[in-house]
Design a protein around this motif. Structure first.
Motif, PDB file in Angstrom:
ATOM      1  N   GLU A  34       0.390  -1.130  -0.049  1.00 44.44           N
ATOM      2  CA  GLU A  34       0.237   0.024  -0.358  1.00 44.44           C
ATOM      3  C   GLU A  34       0.853   1.511  -0.110  1.00 44.44           C
ATOM      4  OE1 GLU A  34      -2.490   0.198   3.277  1.00 44.44           O
ATOM      5  OE2 GLU A  34      -3.762  -2.348   3.009  1.00 44.44           O
ATOM      6  N   TYR A  35       0.070   2.389  -0.910  1.00 48.88           N
ATOM      7  CA  TYR A  35       1.555   3.467  -0.349  1.00 48.88           C
ATOM      8  C   TYR A  35       0.143   4.602  -0.489  1.00 48.88           C
ATOM      9  CZ  TYR A  35       3.816   1.276  -4.078  1.00 48.88           C
ATOM     10  OH  TYR A  35       5.247   0.124  -4.177  1.00 48.88           O
ATOM     11  N   GLN A  36       1.268   5.530  -0.351  1.00 48.88           N
ATOM     12  CA  GLN A  36       0.581   6.937   0.328  1.00 48.88           C
ATOM     13  C   GLN A  36       0.095   7.681  -0.930  1.00 48.88           C
ATOM     14  OE1 GLN A  36       2.814   8.830   2.243  1.00 48.88           O
ATOM     15  NE2 GLN A  36       3.025   8.155   5.076  1.00 48.88           N
ATOM     16  N   ILE A  37      -1.723   8.840  -1.224  1.00 49.02           N
ATOM     17  CA  ILE A  37      -1.463   9.184  -2.165  1.00 49.02           C
ATOM     18  C   ILE A  37      -1.530  10.533  -2.039  1.00 49.02           C
ATOM     19  CG2 ILE A  37      -3.199   9.878  -3.790  1.00 49.02           C
ATOM     20  CD1 ILE A  37      -2.367   6.958  -3.643  1.00 49.02           C
ATOM     21  N   VAL A  38      -0.588  10.765  -2.595  1.00 47.42           N
ATOM     22  CA  VAL A  38       0.057  12.277  -2.162  1.00 47.42           C
ATOM     23  C   VAL A  38      -0.911  13.061  -3.535  1.00 47.42           C
ATOM     24  CG1 VAL A  38       1.734  14.196  -2.695  1.00 47.42           C
ATOM     25  CG2 VAL A  38       1.934  11.689  -1.183  1.00 47.42           C
ATOM     26  N   ILE A 305       5.323  19.612  -4.230  1.00 43.45           N
ATOM     27  CA  ILE A 305       5.150  17.801  -4.030  1.00 43.45           C
ATOM     28  C   ILE A 305       6.014  17.750  -2.996  1.00 43.45           C
ATOM     29  CG2 ILE A 305       3.554  17.241  -6.055  1.00 43.45           C
ATOM     30  CD1 ILE A 305       6.557  16.215  -7.648  1.00 43.45           C
ATOM     31  N   PRO A 306       6.656  16.163  -2.081  1.00 39.99           N
ATOM     32  CA  PRO A 306       7.431  16.021  -1.542  1.00 39.99           C
ATOM     33  C   PRO A 306       8.713  15.521  -2.970  1.00 39.99           C
ATOM     34  CG  PRO A 306       5.212  15.286  -1.569  1.00 39.99           C
ATOM     35  CD  PRO A 306       4.440  15.673  -2.371  1.00 39.99           C
ATOM     36  N   GLU A 307       9.950  15.597  -1.722  1.00 44.08           N
ATOM     37  CA  GLU A 307      10.791  15.391  -2.960  1.00 44.08           C
ATOM     38  C   GLU A 307      10.657  13.868  -3.629  1.00 44.08           C
ATOM     39  OE1 GLU A 307      15.795  15.884  -4.537  1.00 44.08           O
ATOM     40  OE2 GLU A 307      14.533  17.749  -2.164  1.00 44.08           O
ATOM     41  N   SER A 308      10.503  12.796  -2.121  1.00 45.73           N
ATOM     42  CA  SER A 308      10.602  11.442  -1.633  1.00 45.73           C
ATOM     43  C   SER A 308       9.829  11.008  -3.371  1.00 45.73           C
ATOM     44  CB  SER A 308       9.993  11.128  -0.274  1.00 45.73           C
ATOM     45  OG  SER A 308       8.899  11.238  -0.553  1.00 45.73           O
ATOM     46  N   THR A 309       9.118  11.575  -4.191  1.00 45.56           N
ATOM     47  CA  THR A 309       7.902  10.863  -5.064  1.00 45.56           C
ATOM     48  C   THR A 309       8.738  11.085  -6.706  1.00 45.56           C
ATOM     49  OG1 THR A 309       7.121  13.478  -5.458  1.00 45.56           O
ATOM     50  CG2 THR A 309       5.794  11.461  -3.836  1.00 45.56           C
ATOM     51  N   LEU A 352       1.754  18.568 -13.905  1.00 40.90           N
ATOM     52  CA  LEU A 352       1.199  18.217 -12.960  1.00 40.90           C
ATOM     53  C   LEU A 352       0.480  19.098 -12.242  1.00 40.90           C
ATOM     54  CD1 LEU A 352       3.448  16.410  -9.995  1.00 40.90           C
ATOM     55  CD2 LEU A 352       1.266  15.419 -11.791  1.00 40.90           C
ATOM     56  N   THR A 353      -0.769  19.133 -12.232  1.00 40.79           N
ATOM     57  CA  THR A 353      -1.808  20.341 -11.341  1.00 40.79           C
ATOM     58  C   THR A 353      -1.978  20.086 -10.177  1.00 40.79           C
ATOM     59  OG1 THR A 353      -4.083  18.924 -12.382  1.00 40.79           O
ATOM     60  CG2 THR A 353      -2.291  20.651 -14.250  1.00 40.79           C
ATOM     61  N   THR A 354      -2.905  20.611  -9.454  1.00 32.86           N
ATOM     62  CA  THR A 354      -3.012  20.136  -8.159  1.00 32.86           C
ATOM     63  C   THR A 354      -4.660  19.064  -8.094  1.00 32.86           C
ATOM     64  OG1 THR A 354      -5.432  22.292  -8.472  1.00 32.86           O
ATOM     65  CG2 THR A 354      -3.090  22.579  -7.610  1.00 32.86           C
ATOM     66  N   SER A 355      -5.468  19.263  -9.055  1.00 28.93           N
ATOM     67  CA  SER A 355      -6.380  17.942  -9.563  1.00 28.93           C
ATOM     68  C   SER A 355      -5.620  16.552  -9.585  1.00 28.93           C
ATOM     69  CB  SER A 355      -7.624  18.246 -10.329  1.00 28.93           C
ATOM     70  OG  SER A 355      -6.379  18.342 -11.447  1.00 28.93           O
ATOM     71  N   ASP A 356      -4.486  16.500  -9.664  1.00 22.30           N
ATOM     72  CA  ASP A 356      -3.720  14.674 -10.221  1.00 22.30           C
ATOM     73  C   ASP A 356      -3.186  14.695  -8.173  1.00 22.30           C
ATOM     74  OD1 ASP A 356      -3.803  15.415 -12.276  1.00 22.30           O
ATOM     75  OD2 ASP A 356      -1.807  17.054 -12.177  1.00 22.30           O
ATOM     76  N   LYS A 357      -2.833  13.621  -8.832  1.00 17.59           N
ATOM     77  CA  LYS A 357      -2.876  12.312  -7.681  1.00 17.59           C
ATOM     78  C   LYS A 357      -1.609  11.387  -7.762  1.00 17.59           C
ATOM     79  CE  LYS A 357      -6.971  12.308  -5.448  1.00 17.59           C
ATOM     80  NZ  LYS A 357      -8.409  11.332  -4.346  1.00 17.59           N
ATOM     81  N   ILE A 358      -0.658  11.813  -6.747  1.00 16.82           N
ATOM     82  CA  ILE A 358       0.011  11.192  -7.275  1.00 16.82           C
ATOM     83  C   ILE A 358       0.879   9.641  -6.152  1.00 16.82           C
ATOM     84  CG2 ILE A 358       1.584  12.681  -8.711  1.00 16.82           C
ATOM     85  CD1 ILE A 358       3.263  13.373  -6.566  1.00 16.82           C
ATOM     86  N   ARG A 359       1.472   9.072  -6.474  1.00 15.37           N
ATOM     87  CA  ARG A 359       2.155   7.667  -5.374  1.00 15.37           C
ATOM     88  C   ARG A 359       3.036   8.479  -4.717  1.00 15.37           C
ATOM     89  NH1 ARG A 359       5.009   2.763  -7.372  1.00 15.37           N
ATOM     90  NH2 ARG A 359       6.969   4.315  -7.355  1.00 15.37           N
ATOM     91  N   GLY A 360       2.783   8.454  -3.109  1.00  9.97           N
ATOM     92  CA  GLY A 360       3.886   8.547  -2.200  1.00  9.97           C
ATOM     93  C   GLY A 360       4.676   7.865  -1.403  1.00  9.97           C
TER      94      GLY A 360
END
Length: 366
Positions: A34-38, A305-309, A352-360
Motif C-alpha cells: 500500500e502506498y500513500q496518495i499525495v 510535491i514531496p521530493e521523495s515521490t 502536474l496540476t492540483t487535481s492530480d494524485k501521485i503515488r507517495g
C-alpha cells in the motif's frame, strides 16, 4: 497404552505437516503493498543555508594607561555602564631613581637662579626709582626675574609628575586617573589593586585596565562554506538563533563578506558579519553562540510535491500518477519538469496540476 501413544504421535505429525504447508502457502502469496496518495499543493519553497558563529559588540575598546605604576584603586566592575571620561582606576607612580634625582637637581638649580635673578631685579628696581637707569634696562631685569620664576615652577611641576604622577596645576588632566574613552558597558576588568601596569608606548602595547563596548550595537560574526559564499551578497536578510535564547529569533542584515578564505579542518570557509537587530528589552551578552539562517533562493505560490515521490532517470524526472484507486491501484508514469528544492519539497514547473494524485511512499504496517 502403547496403541494410544502411537495414534497421538501420528496426529501430531499430521498437524505439523498441515501447518507447514499452510505457512509456506501463505508466504508464497504476493504481499499487497500500500502506498500513500499525495496531491500537489501550492506553497512556498525556500532554499536556506546556516552559518555558525557568535554575537558580539561591533567595537570593543581596550583601555590602556598612559603611565606606569601600581594600581592603587579600582573604581568600576565588569557589567557596569560608564560614560566617556569616568574614572575606572587610579595608578600610583613608582619613580625611577635616576629621573627623580635629575628632577630634584633641576629644582635646586632653578631656585639658585631665581635667588640671583631676584637680587638683580631688586637692585635694578631701586636704581630705576632713582632715575639712574633707563626703563629698558629695568624691563630687561624684570623679564629675567619672571623667566626664572616660571622656570622654577616648571621644575617643581616636573618633580611632582616624576614623583607622584600628577602636578598640582594640572590635576584635572592627571595620567594617574585611568578614564573611560567611550560610553558603554564594561566587559572585563583584568587588573586588581596592587597590580603593576605598564604604559602604552611605541614599544609596548601596555597593560589592559578594562574592556568597554557599546552593547546596543551588536553584530553576528560567523563563517560560511565556499560552495555557498557565491550565492550571498551584502544587504541580504538573516535570521539569528542564539543558543542561550532558544525561544527568540532576531533579524539581521548581512554587512560584510571576507574577500579571503580561511581553512579549518580541511574545509574552506569565509567570514561574514551581519548587523543584529536586538530589542531594548532583551539583553544579549557578548560572545553568545548563534546560528544565522540565510535564504539563498525563494519561490512563492508555486506547485509543490514531496521530493521523495520523484523518480530520477539520467537527466529526466518522473512521477507515478494515480489513474485508479479501486479495486487496485493503477499508476501511469509521467514526465515532470522540476524547479527549486528545499530538501523536503520540490517545485513542479510542468506536468502536474492540483487535481492530480501521485503515488507517495510505502505505508509501513506495524
Amino acid at each position: 497404552m502403547k496403541k494410544y501413544t502411537k495414534f497421538i504421535f501420528i496426529g501430531l505429525f499430521v498437524f505439523v505437516l498441515i501447518w507447514t504447508f499452510v505457512f509456506l502457502w501463505k508466504k508464497s502469496r504476493p504481499v499487497k503493498v500500500e502506498y500513500q496518495i499525495v496531491t500537489p499543493v501550492v506553497g512556498t519553497i525556500e532554499k536556506k543555508t546556516v552559518a555558525t558563529g557568535k554575537v558580539e559588540p561591533r567595537d570593543e575598546v581596550l583601555i590602556k594607561p598612559q603611565i606606569s605604576g601600581i594600581v592603587s584603586e579600582v573604581c568600576k566592575e565588569a557589567g557596569q555602564s560608564v560614560k566617556a571620561g569616568e574614572v575606572l582606576a587610579k595608578v600610583k607612580v613608582i619613580p625611577e631613581m635616576g629621573t627623580l634625582s635629575a628632577a630634584e637637581s633641576r629644582v635646586n638649580v632653578a631656585q639658585i637662579n631665581l635667588r640671583q635673578t631676584q637680587k638683580e631685579y631688586d637692585r635694578t628696581k631701586e636704581l630705576y626709582k632713582g632715575k639712574v637707569i633707563a626703563s629698558e634696562e629695568f624691563e630687561r631685569a624684570e623679564t629675567e626675574w619672571m623667566r626664572a620664576k616660571e622656570e622654577l615652577q616648571n621644575a617643581q611641576d616636573n618633580l611632582e609628575i616624576v614623583r607622584d604622577g600628577i602636578a598640582k596645576r594640572s590635576s584635572q588632566f592627571s595620567n594617574t586617573q585611568i578614564r573611560a574613552t567611550i560610553t558603554g558597558m564594561i566587559l572585563d576588568v583584568p587588573i586588581k589593586v596592587g597590580n603593576s601596569v605598564i604604559q602604552s608606548n611605541n614599544f609596548n602595547d601596555g597593560t589592559t585596565i578594562a574592556t568597554i563596548a557599546d552593547m546596543s550595537d551588536m553584530i553576528f560574526k560567523g563563517k560560511i562554506d565556499e560552495t555557498e559564499v557565491g550565492r550571498i551578497k551584502e544587504g541580504m536578510p538573516l535570521t539569528l538563533t542564539i543558543g542561550a535564547l532558544q525561544d527568540m529569533k532576531f533579524n539581521a542584515i548581512l554587512e560584510y563578506i571576507s574577500p579571503k578564505s580561511i581553512e579549518e579542518n580541511g574545509a574552506i570557509l569565509f567570514e561574514i558579519k551581519a548587523a543584529a537587530e536586538v530589542p531594548d528589552s532583551v539583553f544579549v551578552r557578548a560572545g553568545y553562540s548563534a546560528n544565522a539562517e540565510i535564504i539563498l533562493d525563494r519561490c512563492q505560490e508555486v506547485l509543490t510535491i514531496p521530493e521523495s515521490t520523484v523518480e530520477f532517470q539520467q537527466d529526466s524526472t518522473f512521477v507515478q500518477v494515480v489513474t485508479a484507486e479501486e479495486p487496485e491501484l493503477e499508476l501511469q508514469r509521467r514526465y515532470v519538469k522540476l524547479g527549486l528544492s528545499d530538501g523536503i519539497n520540490i517545485q513542479v514547473k510542468e506536468g502536474l496540476t492540483t487535481s492530480d494524485k501521485i503515488r507517495g511512499g510505502k505505508i509501513v504496517k506495524q
